[in-house]
Enzyme design. Structure first.
Site, PDB file in Angstrom:
ATOM      1  N   SER A 186       0.733  -1.140   0.138  1.00  0.00           N
ATOM      2  CA  SER A 186       0.008   0.030   0.053  1.00  0.00           C
ATOM      3  C   SER A 186       0.830   1.145  -0.005  1.00  0.00           C
ATOM      4  O   SER A 186       0.558   2.352  -0.535  1.00  0.00           O
ATOM      5  CB  SER A 186      -0.861  -0.239   1.187  1.00  0.00           C
ATOM      6  OG  SER A 186      -1.848  -1.121   0.934  1.00  0.00           O
ATOM      7  N   GLU A 190      -6.963   2.692 -13.319  1.00  0.00           N
ATOM      8  CA  GLU A 190      -6.943   1.650 -12.591  1.00  0.00           C
ATOM      9  C   GLU A 190      -8.174   1.320 -11.681  1.00  0.00           C
ATOM     10  O   GLU A 190      -8.729   0.222 -11.666  1.00  0.00           O
ATOM     11  CB  GLU A 190      -5.670   1.409 -11.725  1.00  0.00           C
ATOM     12  CG  GLU A 190      -5.430   0.490 -10.947  1.00  0.00           C
ATOM     13  CD  GLU A 190      -4.220   0.228 -10.216  1.00  0.00           C
ATOM     14  OE1 GLU A 190      -3.803  -0.669  -9.566  1.00  0.00           O
ATOM     15  OE2 GLU A 190      -3.801   1.318  -9.915  1.00  0.00           O
ATOM     16  N   THR A 239      -6.233  -1.371  -1.453  1.00  0.00           N
ATOM     17  CA  THR A 239      -7.272  -2.071  -0.495  1.00  0.00           C
ATOM     18  C   THR A 239      -8.247  -1.225  -0.099  1.00  0.00           C
ATOM     19  O   THR A 239      -8.185  -0.007  -0.193  1.00  0.00           O
ATOM     20  CB  THR A 239      -6.566  -2.624   0.967  1.00  0.00           C
ATOM     21  OG1 THR A 239      -6.079  -1.463   1.501  1.00  0.00           O
ATOM     22  CG2 THR A 239      -5.209  -3.431   0.595  1.00  0.00           C
ATOM     23  N   SER A 240      -9.406  -1.814   0.325  1.00  0.00           N
ATOM     24  CA  SER A 240     -10.554  -1.149   0.654  1.00  0.00           C
ATOM     25  C   SER A 240     -10.158  -0.044   1.805  1.00  0.00           C
ATOM     26  O   SER A 240     -10.855   0.988   1.848  1.00  0.00           O
ATOM     27  CB  SER A 240     -11.793  -1.928   1.285  1.00  0.00           C
ATOM     28  OG  SER A 240     -12.174  -2.709   0.310  1.00  0.00           O
TER      29      SER A 240
END
Length: 380
Positions: free
Chosen positions: A133, A241, A366-367
């Site tokens: 991340s 994306e 990620t969420s």
């Protein structure tokens, strides 16, 4: 609510449906094309789509593409995902292609973009074992030497590197300033000496790879864009994306929903179809409503991007990615529950849909990262 499409877009959707029904419309055919899902990219199907001009849907006309926008691209992605077309290499290809189209030299553009239109696969590599991340924390280095660059380091989770012509590599060329400075993008052919591509076994089959660079030399002409500006270049592609991943997962969620509805309409217990029971009926209603909300969000953000192609819609694109990926995971889990034991059986296909969705809330940001981005846009 019926989707309001232009005649051209309606024809595109109909053509995709017709193609997929004929070429990969059954589980038996898809299993044959993908070695029972172990290789989610079929070059045979991919080449046929290239012949139809679909792979160049978002590539400029000067490179043989159709030059269309985000709405058309999302429609293509959503419909091919719904029909489970085995073209796993397309997402990374179009993400990479967009970066080349914005920043590459004319020679690089001709090589990559014309290749994409012709049916070649491309990959992009950012993540490292200690930089997921936090992309700015990457340490893979490219040092100037002998009129080019020598690359050393490891990358991981690189989707489709094993079937790609080139890796769009993000490496560190300097360490001065903040961690986001000194990053540079390189066009690295997958046949380059010193590059090893090693597959990572996953529940989704042969998709992702570790990359090992050992004194891997590339010429100065391999730089894509401006040296040291790789972070800014990456940020310019975030809309694309996130929207690609959102569209793919919306299509997958729709498929899981339709398969679930078809099952609960036919499956009888206690003398009646299980879909007539309130516990099932209400869950179906909730999922249908959420799917409609996700579709409207995706369509609206795509239209906004088409209206302002150079703007970065950080909040909106993150919302679309967050909503569609989390919903896809929820719908497939619900589908598995409603199908009972059959949801777990490979014969029925729900388990394959679940496997393809659970990772979607991790890759491409990620969420948790999407929520953080959205929160920041409100000054939090």
């Amino acid at each position: 609510m019926p989707r309001v499409l232009t005649d051209e877009r309606r024809d595109l959707v109909a053509a995709i449906e017709d193609f997929c029904r004929r070429e990969c419309g059954s589980k038996e055919v898809r299993d044959k094309l993908t070695s029972s899902g172990q290789h989610p990219h079929s070059q045979e199907i991919y080449a046929k789509m290239a012949d139809l001009g679909w792979l160049g849907i978002a590539i400029g006309e000067e490179y043989g593409g159709a030059g269309l926008g985000m709405t058309d691209l999302c429609l293509f992605l959503e419909e091919t995902a719904y029909w489970q077309a085995p073209i796993g290499g397309f997402a990374t290809t179009i993400i990479s292609a967009a970066a080349y189209e914005k920043f590459a030299t004319e020679e690089q553009k001709r090589t990559v973009l014309e290749g994409v239109v012709a049916g070649r696969v491309e990959a992009i590599s950012m993540s490292e074992p200690e930089a997921g991340s936090d992309v700015g924390g990457l340490t893979c280095r490219a040092e100037r030497r002998d009129g080019g660059y020598v690359i050393n380091g490891q990358k991981t989770w690189c989707s489709n590197a094993h079937i790609a012509d080139h890796i769009l590599l993000v490496a560190r060329t300097s360490s001065g300033g903040s961690k986001h400075h000194g990053l540079t993008q390189f066009m690295v052919p997958t046949t380059t000496d010193g590059l090893e591509i090693r597959g990572i076994d996953t529940m989704g089959g042969r998709e992702v790879n570790d990359l090992y660079f050992t004194d891997c030399f590339v010429p100065e002409s391999a730089v894509v864009g401006t040296e040291g500006e790789g972070w800014k270049q990456l940020m310019s592609g975030l809309n694309l994306e996130r929207m690609i991943l959102a569209a793919l997962m919306l299509g997958t969620a729709r498929r899981a929903f339709d398969d679930t509805v078809g099952y609960v309409q036919q499956r009888e217990q206690f003398g009646q179809p299980i879909g007539s029971f309130q516990a099932i009926k209400h869950r179906i209603a909730d999922m249908a409503t959420e799917l409609e909300c996700a579709r409207l969000l995706l369509d609206d953000v795509a239209a906004a991007i088409d209206a302002k192609p150079d703007a970065i819609f950080a909040r909106e694109a993150s919302m679309a990615k967050l909503k569609c990926t989390e919903l896809a995971k929820h719908v497939t889990l619900e589908g598995m529950q409603m199908l009972g034991g059959y949801g777990y059986a490979t014969e029925y296909g729900m388990e394959a849909l679940l496997r393809s969705t659970v990772v979607s809330t991790v890759y491409g940001g990620t969420s948790e990262i999407q929520r953080d981005i959205i929160g920041k846009t409100y000054g939090l």
